[in-house]
Structures are given as C-alpha cells and as structure tokens.
Design an enzyme around this catalytic site. Structure first.
Site, short mmCIF file in Angstrom:
data_model
loop_
_atom_site.label_atom_id
_atom_site.label_comp_id
_atom_site.label_asym_id
_atom_site.label_seq_id
_atom_site.Cartn_x
_atom_site.Cartn_y
_atom_site.Cartn_z
N CYS A 12 0.85 -1.18 0.00
CA CYS A 12 0.00 0.00 0.00
C CYS A 12 0.90 1.24 0.00
O CYS A 12 2.11 1.15 0.26
CB CYS A 12 -0.91 0.00 1.22
SG CYS A 12 -0.04 0.23 2.78
N HIS A 41 5.28 -6.32 6.99
CA HIS A 41 4.99 -7.72 7.26
C HIS A 41 5.35 -8.57 6.04
O HIS A 41 4.49 -9.17 5.39
CB HIS A 41 3.51 -7.91 7.60
CG HIS A 41 3.18 -7.45 8.98
ND1 HIS A 41 1.94 -7.00 9.35
CD2 HIS A 41 3.93 -7.36 10.10
CE1 HIS A 41 1.94 -6.66 10.62
NE2 HIS A 41 3.14 -6.87 11.09
N HIS A 74 3.56 1.33 11.45
CA HIS A 74 2.36 1.25 12.29
C HIS A 74 2.36 2.30 13.40
O HIS A 74 1.35 2.48 14.09
CB HIS A 74 2.25 -0.14 12.92
CG HIS A 74 2.23 -1.24 11.92
ND1 HIS A 74 3.32 -2.05 11.66
CD2 HIS A 74 1.25 -1.68 11.09
CE1 HIS A 74 3.01 -2.93 10.72
NE2 HIS A 74 1.76 -2.73 10.36
N CYS A 96 2.78 5.66 8.97
CA CYS A 96 1.89 5.94 7.84
C CYS A 96 1.11 7.23 8.10
O CYS A 96 0.58 7.42 9.20
CB CYS A 96 0.93 4.77 7.66
SG CYS A 96 -0.36 5.06 6.42
N HIS A 124 -1.70 -4.91 18.84
CA HIS A 124 -1.12 -4.45 17.57
C HIS A 124 -0.33 -3.17 17.79
O HIS A 124 -0.71 -2.31 18.58
CB HIS A 124 -2.24 -4.22 16.55
CG HIS A 124 -1.75 -4.08 15.14
ND1 HIS A 124 -1.17 -2.93 14.67
CD2 HIS A 124 -1.76 -4.96 14.11
CE1 HIS A 124 -0.84 -3.10 13.40
NE2 HIS A 124 -1.18 -4.33 13.04
N GLU A 126 -0.02 -0.56 16.01
CA GLU A 126 -0.76 0.67 15.71
C GLU A 126 -1.58 1.13 16.92
O GLU A 126 -1.61 2.33 17.24
CB GLU A 126 -1.68 0.44 14.51
CG GLU A 126 -2.50 1.68 14.16
CD GLU A 126 -3.47 1.45 13.02
OE1 GLU A 126 -4.51 2.15 12.97
OE2 GLU A 126 -3.20 0.58 12.16
N THR A 167 -6.84 1.27 11.63
CA THR A 167 -7.02 1.55 10.20
C THR A 167 -7.31 0.29 9.39
O THR A 167 -7.94 0.37 8.34
CB THR A 167 -5.78 2.25 9.62
OG1 THR A 167 -4.61 1.45 9.87
CG2 THR A 167 -5.61 3.63 10.23
N CYS A 197 -8.70 2.51 6.77
CA CYS A 197 -7.88 2.79 5.60
C CYS A 197 -8.56 2.21 4.35
O CYS A 197 -8.85 1.02 4.30
CB CYS A 197 -6.50 2.17 5.77
SG CYS A 197 -5.46 2.35 4.30
N SER A 227 1.13 -11.38 8.45
CA SER A 227 0.54 -10.08 8.13
C SER A 227 -0.95 -10.09 8.47
O SER A 227 -1.64 -11.07 8.22
CB SER A 227 0.71 -9.77 6.65
OG SER A 227 0.04 -8.59 6.30
#
Length: 227
Positions: A12, A41, A74, A96, A124, A126, A167, A197, A227
């Site tokens: 991405c 990942h 993240h 990001c 996670h 993030e 996201t 996202c 991932s």
C-alpha cells in the site's frame, strides 16, 4: 489455466513510503541503521534491507546509542520515542500518514472531553502507539460482538464518547458495531468517526467481488503469513 492478478496488489502507499525512507536512510545515514521490528509484514522485503546493511532488532534494549533507527509504519510508542532520543539516536519515523492522522484526531477529541473507544487489537503496534499518545486509558473493544455491551459498561452513561478504528479493522465488523450502537440507549452520547484505511478495503472488496461473480476457483496469496 487463467490467472487473474488483483488490481490493488503489492504494498500500500504507506508501506511503499516506509520502505523508500528505509532505503534512503541506508544510502545517506552517517551512522549504522537499525530497524526496530519488521518494517513491513514481509520477511523477504526486510531481508533485502538487511542484506544492504540494516540491523533488525525486536527490542529497544538492542539498539546502541547514536545510531539511525527506522521505525515501523504502524507507529511508535511515545516512551520508545523518548528513550531513543535519550540514546542520541537519529529517528526515521515512517509512521503511515493515515495512522498519524488518527493519532492527531484522537488526541484532539480527548482534549475536547470525549471518552475514547477504539475498535482494534490492543496487541497491535498501531493501537499501542495510539494509546501511548492519550492522557487517559481508552476503552478498546474486541472483535467479538457478544462482549461489546459488557466492555462499554464501565463508561458513565452520560459521558460523551467517540469511536475510532484501527485503520485495518474489518469494515463489516465496524458496521456491525454501528448497528449495535444505534440500537443502544448510549447512541445519543456516542459519535463514530470512520478512520478505516481505504487501501485495505479495496483489496477485500475486489476479492469478494471475484468470488461472488464466480470468476475464481482458487485464491493464491503472496505475502507474509504473519501479516
């Protein structure tokens, strides 16, 4: 055999940006370059950076003083950022932009007096980085709708709340939570902000469309298993 390649394939934009920043650091940094965790990942992609001289580590304790540190896309926990600065490290923050936008939004909403509810995985990176930016502990909901009522039960009934999402949280689950909330007495005190996202959704929707249209018999996924 006919092979269909997905339209939205590969890294991405956020991951492409992070990888390019790591490559630039390897080309221009005056000090050794360390990767704090997997930049992406994808073991092969990380290995390519290691072959070019990057040192991948899992903990901040493994990072020496005064080196260049490339963080994960993240997000970086606030305390980790502070420790790296104390070590005199040069930080290449690849967070990001979409994740950073959620950080800024959530911090502002907290300052406005909202109780923060997060749909996401508390383990996670993030979510860990997002929580570290907040002054008060948020309520993090699991992916199990059965537990949602119990998990938000600790919030004072009249407290203004706002919901944000990791996201990459599944939109189907987010929409299910929206339905749950609208049918709850708490709906008058709770606002939902869509922080998903679109890149993740593009891939999921395209795959589902192919399956529903009967275009494919077998799905081949190229990517990291973790991932």
């Amino acid at each position: 055999m006919r092979i269909i390649i997905a339209q939205h394939v590969g890294f991405c934009p956020g991951v492409k940006r992070a990888y390019a920043m790591a490559e630039k650091a390897l080309e221009s940094a005056a000090s050794p370059v360390y990767l704090l965790g997997d930049l992406v990942h994808n073991h092969q992609a990380v290995q390519m950076l290691e072959e070019r001289g990057a040192h991948r580590v899992d903990t901040i304790e493994e990072i020496p003083s005064r080196v260049t540190v490339v963080t994960r896309s993240h997000g970086l926990e606030k305390t980790t950022h502070e420790v790296l600065l104390e070590k005199g490290c040069t930080i290449v923050d690849t967070t990001c932009p979409r994740v950073k936008k959620v950080h800024l939004l959530t911090s502002q909403l907290e300052k406005e007096g909202f109780t923060i509810i997060i749909l996401g995985d508390p383990k996670h990176s993030e979510i860990k980085s997002l929580v570290s930016e907040l002054e008060r502990s948020p309520v993090i909901l699991s992916k199990d709708p059965v537990t949602w009522e119990h998990e938000i039960g600790s919030i004072p009934f009249s407290q203004r709340c706002v919901v944000v999402e990791q996201t990459t949280f599944p939109r189907t689950l987010m929409e299910r939570f929206c339905s749950f909330l609208h049918s709850s007495p708490r709906s008058d005190f709770c606002t939902i902000r869509d922080t998903l996202c679109p890149e993740t959704e593009y891939r999921q929707k395209e795959l589902v469309a192919h399956i529903q249209e009967g275009k494919i018999d077998t799905i081949i996924i190229l990517g990291g298993k973790h991932s």
